[in-house]
Design an enzyme around this catalytic site. Structure first.
Site, PDB file in Angstrom:
ATOM      1  N   ASN A  63      -9.959  -2.577  -2.866  1.00 43.68           N
ATOM      2  CA  ASN A  63     -10.213  -1.224  -1.733  1.00 43.68           C
ATOM      3  C   ASN A  63      -9.342  -0.732  -1.472  1.00 43.68           C
ATOM      4  O   ASN A  63      -9.996   0.694  -0.815  1.00 43.68           O
ATOM      5  CB  ASN A  63     -10.353  -2.238  -0.869  1.00 43.68           C
ATOM      6  N   TYR A  64      -8.694  -0.627  -2.900  1.00 40.70           N
ATOM      7  CA  TYR A  64      -7.522   1.174  -2.839  1.00 40.70           C
ATOM      8  C   TYR A  64      -7.987   1.744  -4.233  1.00 40.70           C
ATOM      9  O   TYR A  64      -7.121   1.296  -5.057  1.00 40.70           O
ATOM     10  CB  TYR A  64      -6.350   0.509  -2.401  1.00 40.70           C
ATOM     11  N   ARG A  65      -9.683   1.843  -4.803  1.00 45.10           N
ATOM     12  CA  ARG A  65     -10.068   2.068  -6.073  1.00 45.10           C
ATOM     13  C   ARG A  65      -8.566   3.350  -6.410  1.00 45.10           C
ATOM     14  O   ARG A  65      -8.904   4.418  -6.130  1.00 45.10           O
ATOM     15  CB  ARG A  65     -11.188   2.797  -5.544  1.00 45.10           C
TER      16      ARG A  65
ATOM     17  N   GLN B 153       1.042  -1.349  -0.053  1.00 48.12           N
ATOM     18  CA  GLN B 153       0.151   0.172  -0.187  1.00 48.12           C
ATOM     19  C   GLN B 153       1.323   1.264   0.373  1.00 48.12           C
ATOM     20  O   GLN B 153       1.356   1.630   0.777  1.00 48.12           O
ATOM     21  CB  GLN B 153      -1.238  -0.555   1.344  1.00 48.12           C
TER      22      GLN B 153
END
Length: 192
Positions: free
Chosen positions: A135-137, A94
């Site tokens: 989920n991290y568009r 991330q």
């Protein structure tokens, strides 16, 4: 508050936050954050880590979080669920930048910084496709204007790897008109 600020603000809310805080859209209290993700299949060599460290220091505010994969995740076939990032993936990375100053200039500056970090990671991360965490568009990896399969494949294979086509076939069965959609939704695969 712009739509991007709203999305960034929402992603910063910790679990257990009171509803009154969630409903307060006071931009001055918000932290903004423009997340991207990658997956590693092979370790980053020492020279690569040193190069990344230099880049991170030069950029100034980025953060990298390495989530280890393996163990039980390797025992589940990649096609068993829509989530394909299992066996063979060492880490999910991330990358993020957080800032507190509102405004389009700040947004542009920090979005550019996270893109620089993303580009610096290119030689070390998964390729063909360069995988990403759903989920991290990340609208930089593609969006759908028309809801077509061809548009969706650009980002869909990054989020779902080999599962994308199967998911598009399911979408064609349950929502053939693509009524339920967003800029990165799975489009229906028509039976042409």
């Amino acid at each position: 508050m712009s739509w991007i600020q709203s999305v960034l603000w929402w992603n910063q809310i910790p679990n257990g936050t009171a509803p009154s805080v969630l409903l307060d859209r006071n931009v001055n209290d918000a932290d903004f954050v423009r997340r991207k993700s990658d997956y590693l299949k092979t370790p980053i060599p020492r020279a690569g880590l040193e190069s990344l460290w230099t880049k991170i220091v030069a950029i100034g505010k980025p953060g990298l979080v390495f989530n280890p994969y393996g163990g039980k995740m390797n025992q589940i076939p990649p096609t068993a669920t829509p989530f394909a990032h299992r066996a063979g993936f060492l880490f999910k990375i991330q990358h993020s930048i957080t800032w507190t100053e509102p405004g389009p200039e700040e947004e542009k500056l920090h979005t550019n910084e996270i893109r620089q970090l993303y580009n610096a990671l290119t030689p070390y991360v998964s390729q063909n496709p360069r995988s990403a965490y759903l989920n991290y568009r990340d609208f930089d990896i593609g969006i759908s204007q028309k809801g077509s399969y061809e548009e969706g494949k650009v980002y869909g294979e990054k989020y779902f790897n080999q599962n994308f086509e199967r998911l598009a076939k399911v979408k064609a069965q349950v929502d053939p008109e693509n009524f339920f959609r967003n800029p990165q939704s799975i489009p229906p695969l028509s039976k042409a």
